[in-house]
Design an enzyme around this catalytic site. Structure first.
Site, PDB file in Angstrom:
ATOM      1  CB  ILE A  91      41.140  95.555 115.267  1.00 23.76           C
ATOM      2  CG1 ILE A  91      40.450  95.368 116.613  1.00 23.76           C
ATOM      3  CG2 ILE A  91      41.313  97.035 114.953  1.00 23.76           C
ATOM      4  CD1 ILE A  91      41.220  95.948 117.780  1.00 23.76           C
ATOM      5  CE  LYS A 105      32.717  87.858 110.668  1.00 22.93           C
ATOM      6  NZ  LYS A 105      31.682  88.309 111.597  1.00 22.93           N
ATOM      7  N   GLY A 106      35.692  86.772 114.997  1.00 22.06           N
ATOM      8  CA  GLY A 106      35.690  85.367 115.371  1.00 22.06           C
ATOM      9  C   GLY A 106      34.282  84.844 115.514  1.00 22.06           C
ATOM     10  N   GLY A 107      34.176  83.617 116.023  1.00 24.42           N
ATOM     11  CA  GLY A 107      32.870  83.016 116.194  1.00 24.42           C
ATOM     12  C   GLY A 107      31.999  83.781 117.169  1.00 24.42           C
ATOM     13  CG  PHE A 108      32.093  86.239 121.434  1.00 22.79           C
ATOM     14  CD1 PHE A 108      31.489  85.458 122.406  1.00 22.79           C
ATOM     15  CD2 PHE A 108      32.044  87.616 121.562  1.00 22.79           C
ATOM     16  CE1 PHE A 108      30.840  86.042 123.487  1.00 22.79           C
ATOM     17  CE2 PHE A 108      31.407  88.211 122.635  1.00 22.79           C
ATOM     18  CZ  PHE A 108      30.803  87.423 123.598  1.00 22.79           C
ATOM     19  N   GLY A 109      32.038  87.085 117.493  1.00 26.71           N
ATOM     20  CA  GLY A 109      31.636  88.321 116.842  1.00 26.71           C
ATOM     21  C   GLY A 109      32.835  89.183 116.515  1.00 26.71           C
ATOM     22  CB  VAL A 162      37.684  92.424 118.215  1.00 22.48           C
ATOM     23  CG1 VAL A 162      38.438  93.207 119.282  1.00 22.48           C
ATOM     24  CG2 VAL A 162      37.390  91.016 118.690  1.00 22.48           C
ATOM     25  CE  LYS A 205      35.215  88.373 123.921  1.00 23.39           C
ATOM     26  NZ  LYS A 205      35.908  87.163 124.397  1.00 23.39           N
ATOM     27  CG  ASP A 208      42.754  78.561 123.845  1.00 22.53           C
ATOM     28  OD1 ASP A 208      43.465  77.716 123.264  1.00 22.53           O
ATOM     29  OD2 ASP A 208      41.974  79.324 123.245  1.00 22.53           O
TER      30      ASP A 208
END
Length: 829
Positions: free
Chosen positions: A496, A498-502, A504, A518, A614
């Site tokens: 659902i 996606k980011g730099g961490f990986g 979700v 996550k 943030d």
């Protein structure tokens, strides 16, 4: 009187049926202690504690039963559970919210030595002492009900019973159930011994203990006739001078509930009766204020709610009167300004400091502006003592003394078995050839990555001496195998976000709980500091408006965080470029208020204070009821409140960054206030904080909004879908708040407590039918909003706190389609 009772009951019943659909009367927890029988009482099913598996209690206890077979007491008061050592009841809480907790006590006839009237004990939760040295030895032969309101977080909730030396504890029945949405505010006006003193914050972080609940001008309202099973008592015994007041005849017409008021705030029976000034008879005392005197704890704080419903006036806008509290505070009450029609309930909340007299006086009296001479009224009143946190939970032994030897033998046997298994596993690993894991299309019964292994990233780093596992919280640790089960082995169809961490994933744990998972990209080595920060921050704080961390997993090279699932996604997705229905202005205000409460709690209510760092619309999530929760604490920093952190690397998201922080690299909680000001403009204008496709002067929303304000063209950037539904006064207050948040100099910005107060006031202005002054025109447009503020601000006691921070990575370039974009760490590092 008897002739109108059927009508009253008819209206009462119809009101209950038609009240807000947002709240459903709960079915748990209602406990019939010491019994194996379930019983029905006024719509509640009290479950015998010997029957249910949905809660538990310490087994080192004994049930007792009323020995008087002819006893006339209610069924729940015919049994009790007795504890002769520290013990508990444990409940599984499925939703973070404000709860009502009621404890029922009745000393029925019981065999010696269990004479319930001789019990002396304490009752507490994990953080609060509810009752100290409690006994009913000198009380009447009626049941005693102690009621508390408190915020309870997702997970386990315990009520502890600790007997004093040489005695015991007992309880007949327990109620633990959620209150309606926004039942108790987090901020109210604060009245001290000198009068009004700004506003009192963080009410929801305390416990409220009900002391008085009064049906003014009416008879006793029992739990049978109250929407939340409360009892309201008549006010006559509390009157300072009974000659000054008379009962108003019970109102039999329709009650006009509106806005935040429903039958759950107070039942119709309370609003249908009132005390009004006795202006007949010619007595000199008849023109005096009506005063009620209440016994309260000395030098303590109390939450006071006063209920009004104009069943007195012959027509609209003819009655204005004054409310007085402790003789030091006066507020003008104009029913027309509050609700705009007759027979419409409304109420006011205050936090009031008591003095050393132990008496709290509350009065109503005439106002010279009123067209209805010498008249004032009151319908209902509630007083609750505010209780602060009082330490840790008592230690509970769950093992009987007679079982100690068995326990020791069992432990030794388990250790021996573990040793044998370890030898077999070691030999098996030496003999087995390496085999690469094969991907699975669907969930397999066996975990692919060796779920359950004790080898973790924490252990690996600690062994090398490169880091200390100071974020380790084993109570939150979830086996990798269960996470694989929840996500069907990280099935790509469940992604659902996606980011730099990986990635979700959406998942469902074995206990049925919906979660967001996550997961870092395996073996990437990225995001370790964010991973640690999330666990450190979220494992020590809980708040209704902060996304809850359910658990984490760090087995092998995995870094996985598991959060509560937020059904409605991010705030940003509801504002622009999405298929979600348009949020109304009232919904937007309530979401902003919820987010402000969460941020304010971070700043003031958590240990040492926390700067989020943030704040943005993608880090404000909405649950299924559109309740806002702040998320993504990977950049958060905490520290002593008397320090300002100087960082060599500015972190945050472009468009939301505090310009002063960017210039000086000094981070304070006012940086969060600036970012929240940008969010407020996003809510008002329904556009991104940064839009590079727009003309240069319009790219940055904060700069463009302030430019439009200076040019007097603010109406050009307001979201057209809500432009016509905003009350002009509400808009003025909201825009004024955003403007203050966006001040260049942080010293000129308000605290989050002040922001919260202003937003709640903006919501009040939106909900009420505001009477226009002669100079106000109904065609007032938004261009005047920031240039002329007709709504005065309120003072605040909030103080700024500077925080100590460690450098952490940025979070940029957010995807508009992410449901859980708050869980991602971006590519820009």
């Amino acid at each position: 009187m008897k002739s109108i009772l059927p009508l009253v009951f008819l209206f009462q019943f119809s009101s209950i049926v038609l009240t807000s659909l947002a709240y459903t009367l709960p079915d748990k927890y209602f406990i019939n202690c010491g019994s194996d029988n379930n019983m029905n009482s006024t719509g509640r099913v009290f479950t015998g504690d010997l029957n249910s598996g949905s809660f538990s209690f310490t087994k080192q206890s004994s049930p007792v039963r009323d020995s008087n077979q002819a006893g006339q007491s209610a069924t729940i008061y015919q049994t009790a559970r007795v504890f002769r050592q520290p013990s508990l009841y444990e409940f599984e809480i499925s939703n973070t919210s404000t709860y009502l907790v009621r404890l029922h006590f009745f000393a029925f006839s019981s065999p010696t030595p269990t004479n319930l009237s001789t019990a002396v004990f304490d009752v507490s939760t994990s953080e609060f002492s509810l009752l100290r040295n409690f006994t009913i030895q000198n009380s009447s032969k009626s049941p005693i009900v102690k009621e508390f309101l408190l915020s309870i977080n997702l997970g386990k909730f315990n009520i502890y019973f600790v007997p004093k030396v040489s005695t015991f504890a007992f309880v007949n029945a327990i109620e633990v159930f959620p209150a309606p949405e926004s039942f108790i505010p987090d901020t109210t006006p604060h009245i001290t011994s000198t009068g009004s003193n700004g506003n009192y914050m963080d009410i929801l972080s305390k416990v409220l203990h009900t002391i008085h609940r009064i049906n003014v001008g009416g008879l006793t309202v029992t739990e049978d006739n109250d929407t939340l099973w409360r009892t309201w008592v008549p006010d006559d015994s509390y009157l300072y001078n009974s000659d000054t007041a008379e009962n108003r005849a019970s109102y039999t017409g329709k009650l006009n509930y509106q806005g935040r008021v429903s039958e759950y705030i107070a039942p119709g029976f309370v609003y249908r009766t009132a005390k009004q000034m006795n202006i007949s008879g010619g007595s000199p005392t008849n023109n005096f204020n009506i005063t009620w005197s209440f016994s309260v704890r000395k030098n303590a704080r109390h939450f006071v709610r006063v209920h009004f419903c104009d069943i007195v006036s012959p027509s609209l806008n003819v009655l204005i009167f004054n409310l007085f509290i402790v003789g030091k505070f006066k507020q003008e009450i104009n029913p027309y300004d509050e609700v705009g029609q007759l027979a419409a309930p409304f109420y006011f909340d205050f936090v009031v400091d008591s003095d050393d007299s132990g008496i709290m006086n509350i009065s109503v009296g005439p106002n010279t502006k009123s067209y209805l001479e010498n008249t004032a009224f009151l319908n209902g009143l509630e007083i609750m003592e505010i209780m602060e946190k009082s330490g840790s939970a008592p230690v509970i032994s769950r093992t009987k003394k007679g079982h100690v030897l068995v326990l020791v033998v069992s432990i030794l046997g388990c250790l021996s078995l573990i040793g044998v298994l370890a030898v077999f596993i070691f030999l098996g690993l030496k003999c087995r050839k390496p085999k690469p894991a094969e991907p699975l299309d669907s969930w397999s019964a066996l975990p692919v990555y060796g779920g359950g292994s004790s080898h973790s990233r924490v252990t690996e780093k600690s062994t090398n001496g490169s880091m200390t596992p100071n974020y380790l919280n084993l109570g939150l640790k979830i086996p990798l195998g269960e996470i694989q089960f929840a996500t069907k082995n990280f099935n790509t169809k469940l992604v659902i976000g996606k980011g730099g961490f990986g990635n979700v994933y959406r998942g469902i744990l074995m206990n049925g709980m919906k979660v967001a998972v996550k997961r870092s990209e395996t073996g990437s080595g990225q995001g370790l500091s964010e991973f640690q920060s999330e666990i450190m921050v979220l494992s020590k704080i809980r708040h209704r408006h902060l996304v809850s961390l359910i658990g984490y997993c760090d087995e092998r090279s995995e870094m996985i965080l598991v959060y509560e699932f937020m059904e409605k996604g991010t705030l940003r997705e509801h504002l622009y470029n999405s298929n979600f229905p348009c949020l109304s202005w009232k919904q937007r205000l309530e979401i902003c208020i919820g987010a402000a409460r969460g941020i304010h709690y971070l700043h003031k209510g958590s240990d040492g204070g926390i700067i989020h760092r943030d704040i943005k619309s993608t880090n404000i999530l909405l649950d299924e009821n559109h309740v806002a929760k702040v998320a993504d604490f990977g950049l958060s920093r905490s520290g002593p409140s008397d320090q300002t952190h100087v960082s060599t690397a500015v972190k945050g998201t472009f468009g939301y960054l505090d310009p002063e922080y960017f210039r000086s690299q000094q981070l304070t909680e006012k940086s969060d206030v600036y970012s929240f000001g940008v969010v407020l403009l996003e809510v008002l204008c329904a556009r991104p904080a940064i839009d590079p496709l727009l003309p240069r002067e319009q790219v940055n929303l904060a700069e463009w909004g302030m430019l439009c304000k200076n040019k007097g063209i603010l109406e050009e950037i307001i979201d057209p879908s809500i432009k016509d539904m905003i009350n002009p006064n509400s808009l003025r207050k909201f825009a004024e708040t955003a403007e203050k948040c966006l001040e260049e100099d942080s010293a000129d910005r308000p605290t989050m407590g002040d922001v919260l107060w202003d937003l709640e006031y903006a919501l009040q202005l939106q909900q009420i039918a505001t009477r226009r002054e002669p100079h106000e025109d109904s065609t007032t447009d938004a261009s005047n909003v920031l240039t002329s503020s007709n709504v005065s601000g309120f003072p605040s006691l909030s103080e700024s706190v500077n925080e100590d921070v460690m450098p952490i990575s940025d979070s940029l370039n957010m995807s508009e389609t992410e449901v859980f974009s708050q869980l991602r760490i971006t590519h820009a590092r």
